[in-house]
Design an enzyme around this catalytic site. Structure first.
Site, mmCIF file in Angstrom:
data_model
loop_
_atom_site.group_PDB
_atom_site.id
_atom_site.type_symbol
_atom_site.label_atom_id
_atom_site.label_comp_id
_atom_site.label_asym_id
_atom_site.label_seq_id
_atom_site.Cartn_x
_atom_site.Cartn_y
_atom_site.Cartn_z
ATOM 1 N N TYR A 142 -3.068 -9.890 -10.464
ATOM 2 C CA TYR A 142 -3.341 -11.255 -10.901
ATOM 3 C C TYR A 142 -2.420 -11.687 -12.042
ATOM 4 C CZ TYR A 142 -7.673 -10.940 -8.187
ATOM 5 O OH TYR A 142 -8.585 -10.795 -7.176
ATOM 6 N N LYS A 192 -6.213 3.193 -4.514
ATOM 7 C CA LYS A 192 -5.575 3.308 -3.188
ATOM 8 C C LYS A 192 -4.354 4.211 -3.349
ATOM 9 C CE LYS A 192 -5.387 2.182 1.234
ATOM 10 N NZ LYS A 192 -6.367 2.770 2.169
ATOM 11 N N ASP A 224 -11.094 1.568 0.327
ATOM 12 C CA ASP A 224 -11.670 1.216 1.618
ATOM 13 C C ASP A 224 -12.924 2.048 1.899
ATOM 14 O OD1 ASP A 224 -9.882 3.329 1.637
ATOM 15 O OD2 ASP A 224 -8.907 2.786 3.520
ATOM 16 N N ASP A 248 -12.618 -7.051 -8.230
ATOM 17 C CA ASP A 248 -13.010 -8.403 -7.850
ATOM 18 C C ASP A 248 -13.724 -8.384 -6.497
ATOM 19 O OD1 ASP A 248 -13.278 -11.129 -7.698
ATOM 20 O OD2 ASP A 248 -11.131 -11.566 -7.618
ATOM 21 N N ASP A 252 -18.138 -8.396 -5.693
ATOM 22 C CA ASP A 252 -18.742 -9.447 -4.883
ATOM 23 C C ASP A 252 -19.466 -8.853 -3.674
ATOM 24 O OD1 ASP A 252 -17.932 -11.382 -6.596
ATOM 25 O OD2 ASP A 252 -16.603 -12.429 -5.212
#
Length: 365
Positions: A142, A192, A224, A248, A252
């Site tokens: 970001y 990852k 994942d 993020d 959620d």
């Protein structure tokens, strides 16, 4: 009484409604512990763009820096979607986090017993779920550079850069280890690392810190797999530590374990003052209708008490009051199932019920 100054950024949509309720609860609960809360409100997000042509002004940023903490509502709306990215309400959030230096985001995922039936998962899967997601907040994709969209050989190419330094990883990991020491002593670091160089540095750095926290059990998980495990067996997690992008998305996803994203508070902390906000968005479709769920904003106020005001007792009192309101069957629309044991109420009524529970326990007058 000691006075603490709180900068309030109601924002857009339902942000103004849920924030006003949360501020009232915050003031009353803190007053019972000898703290007077002084608030000043500022335009932030879309409403700031409408008034000033920018989603956050320097004056607002300065006021937030000078405050003891910042309480935020929500930002955004469809009318701002086509603005240049620097003028969108979400850009104000990124700028505020960077200005305040709030590099660590804390998102508790707590399952209230009364809301077991509101989740899409079976109660037996949810049993015992109590997770704290610790997300790095001011680095990663970001904020990375280069970041641009340009034409290359006749084609349009967009570039975003995921960048992390060792020191950025260390400071957020420290918060995760320290939080785990006050909980159940387990940190699961999510990355990852089978693909990304940033994740390999992340895993190496967190592993190197582990010997300094011998009482903490550290594990690693690919993002994942973590996404799958959150809906398969959420009770296995205590503290989840991860980067900006992964945090993020995972937070959620985890919000639906609780039955509604409208139940989730968050705290963004660094080395000085903190930023506290509900995880939900601005919900413009129900703005101004007294339908929004204010419990996440109220719970965010409780986190403000705990992390910025050192009022752990007041924080617990607010959280217990929320629990009792839910146990009594009161529901906003997002968590209402239509059961005979439930009573559908509005934003203001929900806030009044939380205050009522504090009064019942003689915490406030």
């Amino acid at each position: 009484m000691t006075t603490k100054k709180i900068a309030v950024l109601p924002g857009d949509g339902i942000g103004t409604e849920v924030t006003s309720v949360a501020v009232e609860v915050l003031k009353r609960a803190c007053e019972a512990h000898g703290i007077e809360i002084e608030t000043e409100s500022f335009l932030f997000g879309g409403c700031s763009y409408d008034e000033f042509g920018e989603p956050v002004t320097d004056e607002t940023l300065d006021a937030c820096l000078e405050a003891d903490a910042v309480l935020l509502g929500a930002v955004g709306g469809p009318q701002y979607d086509d603005l240049p990215k620097q003028h969108r309400p979400e850009a104000a959030l990124l700028k505020l986090r960077k200005t305040l230096g709030t590099y660590t985001n804390l998102r508790p995922i707590k399952i209230y017993p009364a809301l077991m039936g509101s989740s899409s998962l079976k109660p037996e899967i949810l049993e015992g779920t109590d997770i704290l997601i610790v997300r790095e907040l001011t680095g990663g994709i970001y904020f990375g550079r280069p970041r641009h969209t340009k034409e290359v050989d006749g084609d349009v190419v967009a570039t975003d850069s995921m960048v992390y330094s060792k020191s950025e990883i260390q400071r957020v990991a420290k918060h995760a280890f320290e939080a785990a020491a006050k909980r159940n002593g387990r940190v699961c670091s999510v990355d990852k690392s089978n693909i990304l160089d940033t994740s390999r540095l992340w895993r190496k750095t967190v592993s190197e810190m582990a010997p300094d926290y011998k009482e903490i059990e550290l594990s690693h998980m690919l993002v994942d797999n973590c996404a799958m495990q959150l809906v398969r067996n959420p009770g296995q997690f205590d503290v989840i530590l991860t980067g900006n992008l992964f945090g993020d998305i995972l937070s959620d996803e985890a919000s639906m374990l609780t039955g509604s994203i409208g139940m989730l508070p968050s705290a963004s902390i660094g080395d000085k003052n903190g930023l506290y906000e509900p995880v939900h968005g601005s919900a413009p479709d129900i703005a101004g209708e007294n339908k929004a769920n204010p419990l996440a904003a109220i719970a965010s106020a409780a986190m403000l008490c705990r992390y910025s005001l050192d009022l752990t007792e007041a924080a617990s009192e607010i959280e217990d009051a929320i629990d009792r309101v839910l146990a009594a069957g009161f529901r906003s629309g997002d968590i209402y199932t239509g059961s005979e044991e439930e009573t559908l109420i509005g934003t203001d009524e929900m806030g009044a019920n939380v205050l009522g529970e504090l009064k019942k326990k003689a915490i406030i007058r």
